[in-house]
Design a protein around this motif. Structure first.
Motif, PDB file in Angstrom:
ATOM      1  N   UNK A   1      30.786  53.775  50.460  1.00 54.77           N
ATOM      2  CA  UNK A   1      30.791  52.311  50.398  1.00 54.77           C
ATOM      3  C   UNK A   1      29.825  51.776  49.351  1.00 54.77           C
ATOM      4  N   UNK A   2      28.718  52.526  49.102  1.00 53.92           N
ATOM      5  CA  UNK A   2      27.718  52.026  48.159  1.00 53.92           C
ATOM      6  C   UNK A   2      28.073  52.295  46.705  1.00 53.92           C
ATOM      7  N   UNK A   3      29.200  52.926  46.479  1.00 59.15           N
ATOM      8  CA  UNK A   3      29.582  53.324  45.124  1.00 59.15           C
ATOM      9  C   UNK A   3      30.728  52.479  44.609  1.00 59.15           C
ATOM     10  N   UNK A   4      30.604  51.993  43.391  1.00 55.49           N
ATOM     11  CA  UNK A   4      31.711  51.328  42.715  1.00 55.49           C
ATOM     12  C   UNK A   4      31.943  52.053  41.398  1.00 55.49           C
ATOM     13  N   UNK A   5      32.874  52.996  41.430  1.00 49.78           N
ATOM     14  CA  UNK A   5      33.144  53.843  40.278  1.00 49.78           C
ATOM     15  C   UNK A   5      33.880  53.073  39.189  1.00 49.78           C
ATOM     16  N   UNK A   6      33.735  53.541  37.960  1.00 49.18           N
ATOM     17  CA  UNK A   6      34.536  53.011  36.856  1.00 49.18           C
ATOM     18  C   UNK A   6      35.633  53.997  36.465  1.00 49.18           C
ATOM     19  N   UNK A   7      35.776  55.067  37.229  1.00 49.13           N
ATOM     20  CA  UNK A   7      36.896  55.991  37.099  1.00 49.13           C
ATOM     21  C   UNK A   7      37.126  56.438  35.658  1.00 49.13           C
ATOM     22  N   UNK A   8      36.047  56.943  35.054  1.00 47.60           N
ATOM     23  CA  UNK A   8      36.249  57.603  33.759  1.00 47.60           C
ATOM     24  C   UNK A   8      37.290  58.707  33.916  1.00 47.60           C
ATOM     25  N   UNK A   9      37.228  59.402  35.033  1.00 49.11           N
ATOM     26  CA  UNK A   9      38.240  60.391  35.395  1.00 49.11           C
ATOM     27  C   UNK A   9      38.679  60.126  36.829  1.00 49.11           C
ATOM     28  N   UNK A  10      39.943  60.412  37.121  1.00 51.58           N
ATOM     29  CA  UNK A  10      40.422  60.395  38.504  1.00 51.58           C
ATOM     30  C   UNK A  10      40.780  61.828  38.856  1.00 51.58           C
ATOM     31  N   UNK A  11      39.877  62.475  39.584  1.00 49.69           N
ATOM     32  CA  UNK A  11      39.978  63.907  39.852  1.00 49.69           C
ATOM     33  C   UNK A  11      40.532  64.149  41.253  1.00 49.69           C
ATOM     34  N   UNK A  12      41.436  65.097  41.350  1.00 46.80           N
ATOM     35  CA  UNK A  12      41.982  65.533  42.626  1.00 46.80           C
ATOM     36  C   UNK A  12      41.817  67.048  42.742  1.00 46.80           C
ATOM     37  N   UNK A  13      41.998  67.578  43.949  1.00 46.59           N
ATOM     38  CA  UNK A  13      42.075  69.025  44.110  1.00 46.59           C
ATOM     39  C   UNK A  13      43.366  69.374  44.848  1.00 46.59           C
ATOM     40  N   UNK A  14      43.814  70.603  44.644  1.00 46.63           N
ATOM     41  CA  UNK A  14      45.024  71.107  45.283  1.00 46.63           C
ATOM     42  C   UNK A  14      44.902  72.615  45.422  1.00 46.63           C
ATOM     43  N   UNK A  15      45.503  73.215  46.438  1.00 52.45           N
ATOM     44  CA  UNK A  15      45.331  74.652  46.648  1.00 52.45           C
ATOM     45  C   UNK A  15      45.808  75.517  45.482  1.00 52.45           C
ATOM     46  N   UNK A  16      46.922  75.132  44.833  1.00 51.92           N
ATOM     47  CA  UNK A  16      47.461  75.929  43.723  1.00 51.92           C
ATOM     48  C   UNK A  16      47.569  75.054  42.481  1.00 51.92           C
ATOM     49  N   UNK A  17      46.452  74.999  41.737  1.00 52.88           N
ATOM     50  CA  UNK A  17      46.390  74.081  40.607  1.00 52.88           C
ATOM     51  C   UNK A  17      47.415  74.406  39.523  1.00 52.88           C
ATOM     52  N   UNK A  18      47.551  75.668  39.163  1.00 52.00           N
ATOM     53  CA  UNK A  18      48.467  76.020  38.080  1.00 52.00           C
ATOM     54  C   UNK A  18      49.898  75.627  38.411  1.00 52.00           C
ATOM     55  N   UNK A  19      50.278  75.804  39.650  1.00 53.63           N
ATOM     56  CA  UNK A  19      51.629  75.417  40.074  1.00 53.63           C
ATOM     57  C   UNK A  19      51.820  73.912  39.954  1.00 53.63           C
ATOM     58  N   UNK A  20      50.804  73.147  40.365  1.00 57.16           N
ATOM     59  CA  UNK A  20      50.917  71.695  40.267  1.00 57.16           C
ATOM     60  C   UNK A  20      50.940  71.237  38.814  1.00 57.16           C
ATOM     61  N   UNK A  21      50.108  71.842  37.971  1.00 59.36           N
ATOM     62  CA  UNK A  21      50.107  71.473  36.551  1.00 59.36           C
ATOM     63  C   UNK A  21      51.476  71.713  35.935  1.00 59.36           C
ATOM     64  N   UNK A  22      52.082  72.862  36.207  1.00 59.49           N
ATOM     65  CA  UNK A  22      53.415  73.156  35.668  1.00 59.49           C
ATOM     66  C   UNK A  22      54.441  72.154  36.168  1.00 59.49           C
ATOM     67  N   UNK A  23      54.342  71.818  37.441  1.00 55.68           N
ATOM     68  CA  UNK A  23      55.261  70.836  38.026  1.00 55.68           C
ATOM     69  C   UNK A  23      55.106  69.469  37.348  1.00 55.68           C
ATOM     70  N   UNK A  24      53.864  69.052  37.156  1.00 55.62           N
ATOM     71  CA  UNK A  24      53.618  67.768  36.492  1.00 55.62           C
ATOM     72  C   UNK A  24      54.110  67.796  35.052  1.00 55.62           C
ATOM     73  N   UNK A  25      53.806  68.867  34.331  1.00 56.00           N
ATOM     74  CA  UNK A  25      54.257  68.981  32.940  1.00 56.00           C
ATOM     75  C   UNK A  25      55.777  68.897  32.841  1.00 56.00           C
ATOM     76  N   UNK A  26      56.463  69.526  33.783  1.00 59.03           N
ATOM     77  CA  UNK A  26      57.934  69.484  33.788  1.00 59.03           C
ATOM     78  C   UNK A  26      58.460  68.085  34.054  1.00 59.03           C
ATOM     79  N   UNK A  27      57.584  67.216  34.565  1.00 56.48           N
ATOM     80  CA  UNK A  27      57.955  65.822  34.801  1.00 56.48           C
ATOM     81  C   UNK A  27      57.247  64.868  33.840  1.00 56.48           C
ATOM     82  N   UNK A  28      56.858  65.404  32.672  1.00 56.66           N
ATOM     83  CA  UNK A  28      56.283  64.606  31.579  1.00 56.66           C
ATOM     84  C   UNK A  28      54.928  63.991  31.910  1.00 56.66           C
ATOM     85  N   UNK A  29      54.171  64.639  32.811  1.00 49.60           N
ATOM     86  CA  UNK A  29      52.818  64.196  33.150  1.00 49.60           C
ATOM     87  C   UNK A  29      51.860  65.313  32.741  1.00 49.60           C
ATOM     88  N   UNK A  30      50.827  64.967  31.985  1.00 55.26           N
ATOM     89  CA  UNK A  30      49.941  65.965  31.410  1.00 55.26           C
ATOM     90  C   UNK A  30      48.495  65.682  31.825  1.00 55.26           C
TER      91      UNK A  30
END
Length: 371
Positions: free
Chosen positions: A283-312
């Motif tokens: 609550x005490x933080x107001x970010x300016x979101x230089x980056x919006x970071x997420x985590x996922x169990x299988x990052x490489x799989x998600x990256x490939x999936x995103x790339x295949x949908x034109x998201x990099x």
């Protein structure tokens, strides 16, 4: 949500829209710099320093050639040197640690928390020795660290607090701008930052007039008067062209940060996939979101999936500082900073910048929810 499928590539960051918006203003000021031959330091740098210190609500700002130099000079100003130790997060860009090493001191790496991914204040006191002189807290990804918790420990052990605000121009901690909580705060104006120069740049803010005076000397060959050198100094001045671009961009920064926050709010409220974990926002933080970071169990799989949908997406950072080859001599091992290590193997950064179109945000959310 708009179900229109986007066919254009959605990059993690794209500066072209920003620069089209302000091109004429920037070029007009470039012409003033050119006509006044004010290429190294000079009136445009001084104007930016005054405006940026006002933006951060500090008494002084010193502009330098990049954010790494800002950290380096700030540590030197504090008298940090050989045989000293400085506590730094394991989860940060390597420049935070480089600056400590440049002084001859030793970086001591501290794990991040499992939820905010910021430096874990509960671990700090176990790392303090008779050689510890300072703690660097990093407002990572644009989100402030827990300043009060870290500052309390600094006060208890008579340590300096230095803010690394390289990614946090305009971020708020308990409704106050970052940049004035420690002895000094260091900013990067690398082109991809929320406030990025057309070129390289960095800066230091402080309320301490002695620090301010010392920084002016250090960045200019250790000289307060031309050709008289009082100490070993450096050539780390900001250029006039870079300052000119920052003068223009600073006028738009609040609006750009607001748009980043709007996009982040959509991600936070509309991404519903249980395989995707978001950064916790206190609550005490107001970010300016230089980056919006997420985590996922299988990052490489998600990256490939995103790339295949034109998201990099981006990747920040695949190797934590304590496990970098350059710091092998410090003998850190896998498992020493488990949260930072997990993050390095499972995180990625979603597209976020002020000019990102609403239908592109729709597409990112839709594709992630379908994953």
């Amino acid at each position: 949500m708009n179900n229109t499928i986007t066919t254009s590539k959605i990059q993690c960051l794209d500066l072209k829209g920003q620069h089209r918006q302000i091109k004429q203003e920037v070029f007009d000021l470039f012409e003033y710099v050119y006509d006044n031959n004010a290429f190294s330091g000079g009136p445009f740098v001084e104007k930016f320093e005054k405006e940026f210190s006002a933006f951060c609500n500090t008494s002084f700002a010193v502009a330098v050639n990049n954010g790494t130099s800002a950290l380096h000079l700030a540590l030197l100003t504090l008298g940090i040197g050989p045989n000293d130790e400085v506590l730094v997060p394991a989860n940060t860009f390597i420049a935070t640690a480089w600056a400590v090493s440049y002084t001859g001191a030793r970086p001591v790496f501290v794990d991040c928390t499992a939820d905010t991914w910021q430096i874990d204040a509960s671990l700090l006191e176990s790392k303090i020795t008779s050689h510890t002189k300072a703690i660097i807290g990093v407002h990572l990804y644009g989100q402030p660290f827990d300043v009060d918790a870290v500052k309390t420990i600094c006060t208890r052990h008579n340590l300096f607090l230095l803010e690394d605000a390289a990614q946090a121009h305009g971020a708020l901690y308990k409704n106050e701008s970052v940049g004035a909580f420690g002895e000094m705060a260091c900013f990067s104006f690398y082109p991809g930052k929320n406030l990025g120069a057309c070129g390289e740049g960095g800066g230091i803010t402080t309320n301490n007039e002695n620090h301010y005076s010392h920084l002016l000397s250090l960045r200019n060959h250790g000289s307060k008067f031309r050709y008289y050198h009082d100490e070993l100094g450096f050539n780390m001045r900001m250029g006039g062209m870079e300052a000119a671009s920052l003068i223009v961009k600073l006028k738009y920064l609040d609006d750009w940060n607001c748009k980043r926050r709007q996009i982040a709010k959509r991600y936070q409220s509309e991404i519903k996939n249980p395989r995707i974990r978001l950064q916790y926002q206190p609550d005490w933080s107001s970010s300016v979101y230089h980056l919006f970071v997420i985590t996922t169990p299988d990052r490489d799989q998600l990256i490939n999936y995103l790339n295949n949908n034109n998201i990099f997406p981006g990747l920040h950072y695949p190797v934590p500082c304590h496990l970098q080859k350059a710091y092998q001599h410090l003998n850190y091992q896998h498992g020493d900073c488990p949260n930072a290590e997990y993050l390095s193997q499972h995180c990625l950064s979603l597209p976020i910048y002020a000019e990102l179109q609403e239908n592109d945000v729709d597409h990112v959310i839709q594709i992630l929810n379908n994953y």
